[in-house]
Design a protein around this motif. Sequence first.
Motif, PDB file in Angstrom:
ATOM      1  N   PHE A  51      -5.711  -2.200  -1.560  1.00 31.89           N
ATOM      2  CA  PHE A  51      -4.784  -2.633  -0.513  1.00 31.89           C
ATOM      3  C   PHE A  51      -5.218  -2.089   0.852  1.00 31.89           C
ATOM      4  CE2 PHE A  51      -1.079  -3.322  -3.621  1.00 31.89           C
ATOM      5  CZ  PHE A  51      -1.238  -4.695  -3.574  1.00 31.89           C
ATOM      6  N   ALA A  52      -5.662  -0.832   0.879  1.00 31.52           N
ATOM      7  CA  ALA A  52      -6.066  -0.212   2.137  1.00 31.52           C
ATOM      8  C   ALA A  52      -7.262  -0.930   2.750  1.00 31.52           C
ATOM      9  CB  ALA A  52      -6.400   1.268   1.915  1.00 31.52           C
ATOM     10  N   GLU A 110       0.831  -1.206   0.000  1.00 26.88           N
ATOM     11  CA  GLU A 110       0.000   0.000   0.000  1.00 26.88           C
ATOM     12  C   GLU A 110       0.865   1.255   0.000  1.00 26.88           C
ATOM     13  OE1 GLU A 110      -3.358   2.277   2.732  1.00 26.88           O
ATOM     14  OE2 GLU A 110      -2.431   0.425   3.442  1.00 26.88           O
ATOM     15  N   HIS A 162      -4.124   1.023  -4.811  1.00 24.84           N
ATOM     16  CA  HIS A 162      -3.841   1.629  -3.508  1.00 24.84           C
ATOM     17  C   HIS A 162      -5.051   1.534  -2.585  1.00 24.84           C
ATOM     18  CE1 HIS A 162      -1.690   4.272  -0.770  1.00 24.84           C
ATOM     19  NE2 HIS A 162      -2.726   5.097  -0.731  1.00 24.84           N
TER      20      HIS A 162
END
Length: 342
Positions: free
Chosen positions: A308-309, A285, A305
Amino acid sequence: MTSSKHIIDLKANRRFRRFALNTLISLYLVVIAGGVVRSTGSGMGCPDWPKCFGRWVPPTEASQLPANYKEIYGAKLKGEVEFNATKTWTEYVNRLVGALTGIIIFLMLLASIPFLKSGNKQIFFWSLAAFLLTGFQGWLGAKVVSFELHPLIVTVHMLLAIVIIFIVLYVFTWAGYVGKVLTLREGSEKVLSGIGIVVMALSLFQILLGTQVREAMDVVIMQLGYDARSQWIDELGANFYIHRSFSILVFIVNAIWINKVLKSGNQGTAAGKIARACFWILIAEIATGVIMAYFGVPAFAQPVHLTFAILLIGLQFIVWLVVNGKKYLKYEGVAATAGSQF
């Protein structure tokens, strides 16, 4: 001794876990699709809902639209009235993924019905809550369009997706515990629970900061356009630098928590394995954040991104449950079914 009528059938338990897992996969696909929509500026690719340009099957070229389509949809498209088939179909695929998720989560709800007759009937009610919230999420998606991507509505839309993911993760973990495919244990240190809550809170706050950065970027995009990606970061305000700096704190607290999880006797357990996965997902991330900051915000990096978070906070929740689940999950076992196996 538990009464047999309170024991759920093994095959029913396995079937529910399978549908719950499929639901989780589809929910994360929704997150990815939504990220692609935002990163490509396709949020208004379909200016109406549930149809797209008044059609159930979106057009592929401007000739399929009414001659006065610019007058009809110009206001909603905020001046970008030239038909863009790529943006239209990007948004439409996002809607299709959302509709498919609704079907899958309904199947999960049906698979949870056997739990009503067991000592774990709350699994059914949580599954029902996830289904109803998914319906509300669909309605909210329509409002995102009608309010023309209002930042607050977009943020609430994303937060609700996280809530639904948490509920499905909860029942999936619970069913695994009931089915004896997952062992829960209390951590050797009470601090594990407290730090776990802090870790998830920090992750959620970082996601919210990210939405603020994204909203600021939307303003910059309107000013500079999509051909000026390399200039976007330079035009962002303080929210970007707060978001970037806050990642250091998130990394440190996660590292402390993961270390404590591993040192509390979870080295070879599901909690330990998932905790290690959390570490590498956090690294990934941060890496995608660096790529966006220093390499001109490539379109692929934004949805990755975000995914992943949300994957990270979901796995953190599973670890927290596995380590402290005996306090939050009720256990009634399963009855073996002839011919079935783990």
